[in-house]
Design an enzyme around this catalytic site. Structure first.
Site, PDB file in Angstrom:
ATOM      1  N   VAL A 186       3.431 -95.611  14.836  1.00 32.88           N
ATOM      2  CA  VAL A 186       3.072 -94.653  15.875  1.00 32.88           C
ATOM      3  C   VAL A 186       3.670 -95.170  17.178  1.00 32.88           C
ATOM      4  O   VAL A 186       3.935 -96.361  17.336  1.00 32.88           O
ATOM      5  CB  VAL A 186       1.538 -94.452  16.007  1.00 32.88           C
ATOM      6  CG1 VAL A 186       0.992 -93.723  14.797  1.00 32.88           C
ATOM      7  CG2 VAL A 186       0.821 -95.759  16.236  1.00 32.88           C
ATOM      8  N   SER A 187       3.887 -94.242  18.113  1.00 37.66           N
ATOM      9  CA  SER A 187       4.604 -94.599  19.341  1.00 37.66           C
ATOM     10  C   SER A 187       3.732 -95.216  20.420  1.00 37.66           C
ATOM     11  O   SER A 187       4.212 -95.988  21.235  1.00 37.66           O
ATOM     12  CB  SER A 187       5.283 -93.357  19.910  1.00 37.66           C
ATOM     13  OG  SER A 187       6.205 -92.853  18.975  1.00 37.66           O
ATOM     14  N   THR A 188       2.451 -94.857  20.445  1.00 39.32           N
ATOM     15  CA  THR A 188       1.592 -95.361  21.517  1.00 39.32           C
ATOM     16  C   THR A 188       0.307 -95.935  20.939  1.00 39.32           C
ATOM     17  O   THR A 188      -0.068 -95.643  19.802  1.00 39.32           O
ATOM     18  CB  THR A 188       1.217 -94.233  22.514  1.00 39.32           C
ATOM     19  OG1 THR A 188       0.411 -93.274  21.839  1.00 39.32           O
ATOM     20  CG2 THR A 188       2.451 -93.567  23.099  1.00 39.32           C
ATOM     21  N   GLN A 218      -2.312 -93.365  19.617  1.00 34.33           N
ATOM     22  CA  GLN A 218      -2.133 -92.693  18.335  1.00 34.33           C
ATOM     23  C   GLN A 218      -2.700 -93.554  17.208  1.00 34.33           C
ATOM     24  O   GLN A 218      -2.802 -94.768  17.321  1.00 34.33           O
ATOM     25  CB  GLN A 218      -0.646 -92.407  18.096  1.00 34.33           C
ATOM     26  CG  GLN A 218      -0.074 -91.411  19.098  1.00 34.33           C
ATOM     27  CD  GLN A 218       1.425 -91.251  18.938  1.00 34.33           C
ATOM     28  OE1 GLN A 218       2.133 -92.187  18.582  1.00 34.33           O
ATOM     29  NE2 GLN A 218       1.907 -90.054  19.209  1.00 34.33           N
TER      30      GLN A 218
END
Length: 187
Positions: free
Chosen positions: A8-10, A13
């Site tokens: 996941v990017s952040t 998330q």
């Protein structure tokens, strides 16, 4: 062995959905991380690529979890293939290098990516040539002004050494050679 990769990017998330899908697909081990795909340094991806062996299959929930661009995908899938492993996406059934059709699709993508790179290179070269014809100069600005360059050339013609002329202007002798060569091409 099925090996999963989840990302996941952040920090906000959650990885749970990906983890669940990968476990359902039969992954014995899942490498997971919370880092933007734009970062080249993805430690868990690197660990996974080192971990896989001949006959393994890397499974991802979606290809965008593995790679940020087509080029990135092709580079990663090449590393996977060199290890003797396959690549499979649960959300994109056509992305399955364990089948002949999946390998063919990836080969077509590789061809398209190479074609796109070549077009960009060609357009860049054409634009560069056109800019040079218009007088746009590329690179670092010259250390010498046009008047200094003309004076440097005259001093060289009068018999002074390049080292002496360079010392006069406080530059390296290569700067004198480069500047006088450029003005001789122009005039």
């Amino acid at each position: 062995m099925y090996v999963g990769y989840a990302r996941v990017s952040t920090e906000d998330q959650k990885l749970e959905i990906q983890q669940q899908k990968l476990k359902q697909a039969g992954c014995k081990r899942v490498f997971q991380e919370k880092v933007s795909g734009a970062h080249r340094q993805r430690p868990e991806l690197a660990k996974m690529l080192e971990h896989i062996r001949d006959g393994d299959t890397v499974i991802v929930w979606k290809l965008d979890r593995l790679a940020r661009s087509t080029r990135d995908l092709l580079e990663i899938s090449d590393v996977i293939a060199q290890a003797g492993a396959g690549l499979k996406s649960l959300s994109e059934p056509w992305a399955d290098t364990t089948t002949p059709a999946g390998r063919m699709v990836l080969t077509v993508f590789a061809g398209l990516a190479e074609f796109e790179r070549e077009l960009i290179r060609e357009r860049t070269g054409t634009g560069r040539t056109a800019a040079m014809k218009r007088g746009v100069r590329f690179g670092r600005p010259s250390s010498l002004s046009l008047d200094q360059t003309v004076l440097a050339r005259r001093l060289l013609e009068e018999g002074k050494s390049a080292r002496e002329v360079a010392k006069t202007f406080g530059v390296h002798k290569a700067t004198i050679y480069r500047a006088t060569a450029q003005t001789s091409r122009l005039g």
